[in-house]
Design an enzyme around this catalytic site. Sequence first.
Site: not given
Ligand code: DGJ
Length: 732
Positions: A200, A367-368, A444, A477-479, A481, A527, A549
């Site tokens: 990461w 964003d989030d 997370r 933006k499709w995240d 994490n 993403c 990131d």
């Molecule tokens: C991870 C993404 O890579 C960031 O750009 C951002 O969108 C955060 N998540 C939001 O939780």
Amino acid sequence: MPIAYREEDRTFHLQTPASSYIMRVEKGGYLAHLYWGRRLGENAYANPSVYWGRSSISPTPLPGEPTIRLDTLPQEYPSYGTGDFRHPAYQARLENGSTAGELVYHSHRIFPGKPPLEGLPATYVEADKEASTLEIELKDSVAGLTVMLSYTVFEQQDAITRSVRFLNEGGQPLRLWRALSMSVDFAHSDFDMIRLPGSWARERDVVRTPLGGGMQSIESRRGVSSHTMNPFLCLASRGAGEDHGEVYGFSLVYSGSFAAFAEVDQFRTTRVSMGINPFDFEWKLDPGAAFQTPEVVAVFSAEGLGGMSRTYHRLYRSRLCRGNYRDAERPIKVNNWEATYFRFDDRKLEEIADAAAEAGIELFVLDDGWFGRRNDDKSSLGDWFVNREKLRGGLEGLAASLNRKGLKFGLWFEPEMVSPDSELYRKHPDWCLHVPGRRRTLGRNQLILDYSREDVCEEILRMLTAILESAPIEYVKWDFNRNMTEIGSELLPAERQRETAHRYMLGLYRVLERLVSRFPHILFESCAGGGGRFDPGMLYYMPQTWTSDNTDAVSRLRIQYGTSLVYPPCSMGAHVSAVPNHQVGRVTPLASRGHVAMSGILGYELDLSSLSGEEKDMIKKQAALYKEIRPLIQYGDFYRILNPFEGTEASWMFVDANRSRAVFVYANSLLEGGQPIRFVRLKGLDPRRQYRIEETGTIHGGDELMFGGVQLPRLKGDYPSLLWRLTAVNQG
Ligand code: DGJ
């Protein structure tokens, strides 16, 4: 037709513009690999494929034929347990418990075009004349198994795609323990292996090591292609470099756990194979059922790594990416994540938006944190309805106001996740990946929804569709994490639990297909905590990916350089962010941050409203400059010049198709005293033309710039950089 079959010696010859790939059906029906490299004439190949008889440790499958030994025969799709001790491409367990297999040639067909892969992303053609496909059927009569190898050759690209389809034509179930997408044998091992490991915030380091005896492999076991290893492998002939030498690239069009192997055997031959990671994988194939592997895009280049990358770039941007944005200029965006994190309301967003509009930015991405009760990362994933305390006018209100300012509106989602603290989880606690009796491990503070289930996919699609229809949303933006743990599904029987991870990918791809078809006007960016799923599979649905990131300009030099080995600049999201940088604390000049971000899809990720007048002015100029050079950056040919993994300098160029315009970028992450006078040799220009460097006003021959180099000015300070535009002033 670039695929020929010669009946006399049962030889297949696949020809791309600059390469040949040759196979032959050997005695016993074994499909042998003969050659892959520079293009040969159509009837050129006469060398025998049969290797000599060796010692008795290599068995002989055909009585009276001592020279046929599966352990030394170069093969196209090797089996396990009947004489080849090297790495097998597949393995199937029969009902009687046996796992040995043997495939022999049965039939083949050659036809124009390229059929789509059922349920999977893949490169494609727009007209049948663009490519030819060869399908070879191999059979294992004991297992009742048919294996169909598929090869597509593009008329214009030095790329061959390979995939495999398994068909159970017997009366009993088979269990696939391994089902790789391709295997290829090289007659020697004089190669270096190049791979893209990382983490990461440090994705896709370029690592090159000599191949040695034994197995060398790369993989992801994380349920995603991952930050830690990209689904790409390259074998470079010893001495091959950026601009010369023979290299072979293998890129898997898949977003889940993968593996690639390079095995150097006892006689120093090399076997390369790649596909879904066999680790923790099994697929039950009932009688009559089929299993389709993802595709590998194999590229040969005699012009070094640069040639290989440009082939991937051209193919991926034009025949992997799809949709309205495939060929369209991508908007400059501002994203509020690093500007506000979760702490925003509509007033704050409006302030940033006003400054963005003033600077000439075109898209505002929220964003989030806009949904449910999400004020930190502890809750609400899965509750995809707007938080009206933060956005009093709702999404419609915000979108309308942004549109009035001349900005498009984009929105963040993380649709594969659920927070235990959410309405969705309280209602459906069994909708996440989990296994009975075990902890549901959090990452997370969140769990992963079970996309192998149709009901889960349908409900998520319903929620997303409702949001996307509720306001003029033009970007998503499709995240994603976290990585997968406890990979099990409530709905699958015990014997199919090890199918969950791949079924998940099939579910995800189904959802994405439905969404991109339903909302063709939306620009999707994928993403996964930055670049944790930067792979060709995702690019099929979403033409750009948030590269990392880590937004620090110096870190980005390496990240974007490594990414460019396979992926085109038009797929790389790149943002200018605040200093000190939030990930590494470095302070770099705004100009350098701009130059690095302008080398991909430019965006800004900082509180534009709080900047000084001078900074705002500079950003305005950057946006204007980017709009001017954007077609070149996004759709030109990319040349790497100086490698930031080898020193403190990084440099690259973008050149348009008719070599009349170019952009040169140079950055230095540590100036030294006693600097030598520095000439940097440019690439990709026309040596017979003259070019004006707009920033210096000087005119140079393309030959001078490429063979002598361009002289850099004396640079000073921390992390200096240059971005120069070149314009041809004559026709050459
Ligand atoms: C991870 C993404 O890579 C960031 O750009 C951002 O969108 C955060 N998540 C939001 O939780």
